[in-house]
Design an enzyme around this catalytic site. Sequence first.
Site, PDB file in Angstrom:
ATOM      1  N   CYS A   1     -15.885  36.515 -33.362  1.00  0.00           N
ATOM      2  CA  CYS A   1     -16.188  36.061 -34.303  1.00  0.00           C
ATOM      3  C   CYS A   1     -15.940  34.049 -34.096  1.00  0.00           C
ATOM      4  CB  CYS A   1     -15.532  35.815 -36.012  1.00  0.00           C
ATOM      5  SG  CYS A   1     -16.256  37.664 -36.078  1.00  0.00           S
ATOM      6  N   ILE A   2     -14.191  33.258 -34.007  1.00  0.00           N
ATOM      7  CA  ILE A   2     -14.646  32.264 -34.062  1.00  0.00           C
ATOM      8  C   ILE A   2     -14.926  31.307 -33.390  1.00  0.00           C
ATOM      9  CG2 ILE A   2     -12.575  30.321 -34.588  1.00  0.00           C
ATOM     10  CD1 ILE A   2     -11.263  32.283 -36.298  1.00  0.00           C
TER      11      ILE A   2
END
Length: 458
Positions: free
Chosen positions: A294-295
Amino acid sequence: MSPTKSKKKRAATQGRMTKALDAAKKLEKKILDRTAVIGIIGMGYVGLPLAVEFGRVGYKVIGIDINKKKIKTLNSGKSDVDDIKDYQVKELVDLKRLTNTTDFSYLKSCDCVSICVPTPLNKTKDPDVSYILAAASEIEEYLHPGQLIVLESTTYPGTTEELVLPMFERKNFRAGIDIFLAFSPERVDPGNPNYNTHNTPKIVGGVTSTCTRVAELLYRQIVTEVVPVSSTKAAEMVKLLENTFRSVNIGLVNEVALMCDKLKINVWEVIDAAATKPFGFMKFYPGPGLGGHCIPIDPHYLSWKLRSLNYYARFIELAGDINSHMPEYVVEKVAAAMNDQRKPIKGSKILVLGVAYKKDISDVRESPALDVIKLLMEKGADVSYNDPHVPSIRLDGNMLANSVRLTIPALAGFDCVVIVTDHSTYDYQWIVDNSRLIVDTRNATKKVKSGRNKIRVL
């Protein structure tokens, strides 16, 4: 417009509204009495927990994945996701509430379908939505009136309405009338002991208000709080804001770590002291770089979308640049620490502790540890690793490496031990006591009582 045409138009509009209301009521009844069949495409770290939650409250769930090995594992009653235990899968399989397959024709029997497929970046850091399109194409083939489709895969604002909806409209299905289409971003935090699918608030945004209402009702059956928003675009943006917020703040604190290094200040002391302020400050810690699905990836979806609108997302690009160079900084710290010992990196034996992208999980996707290992090897180091959650990894060129056992002779045989992932199972006092030199990128050794003379903290 003549009175006759106007009357016909009102009648047609009324007919569509009645049809939409009837379809929504039928599906809502199925959802409430638990007779709705739930299809989940993509049985990974998002799809499997979702399937378990639906199965737990009594729904029949069809899990679909193209990975034959995964399907075989799940149907044998075993989990391949850290946060889901074997017994949870086995119970649902035995009760016939969870059926796993590679056959997309099972979608014909599904009343609600969630798309939980990967959304990686390609080599140019542009969004790769091919998995979403492939899943939507399969759904299109078996789409039927009254069906709810929810996209959960992280993507750029506009994907649901601009890419997915037109595929369904090719079959003359209208969202909010014939079918229901919504976006609900996954909010899974692997390894989090406090928050899971059930107690993490769920964002839902539909193509129409009816789509939102139906999707909201579905998720209310398994999630403690559902938060509706005005559109699929708003829901898509929520997810990107959440992860961009983390990326930017981690980028900031990583740069502060670089500044503190120049100023000969302990960055960990500064952060902990700043965190005593009861308002206006949120604690983030520096590290060897960003990892996970994600990040490191999601902010680039937003940046890419904005570039198409002739807008440069400066914060996102700057944070990405800082975070992506942290593995190089770690290797510089290793080189400096070894230089103090009058040893070069080339030819030295170095142990990397932890290769998962975060503590207490087995996921190595985008893990900065892999970059640290690669950079150390490029400098001629003889690199080994240990990770209690990751028995083996593949490095560049598909070279297979296995986790080495931690013993006193093994630790003593390495010129330097680099702590990259601070797993809770590590005995850091024992590791420090039996190692020659430690480079700690997570401040994991902060409570160690001795050996400070051989520890270098990021």
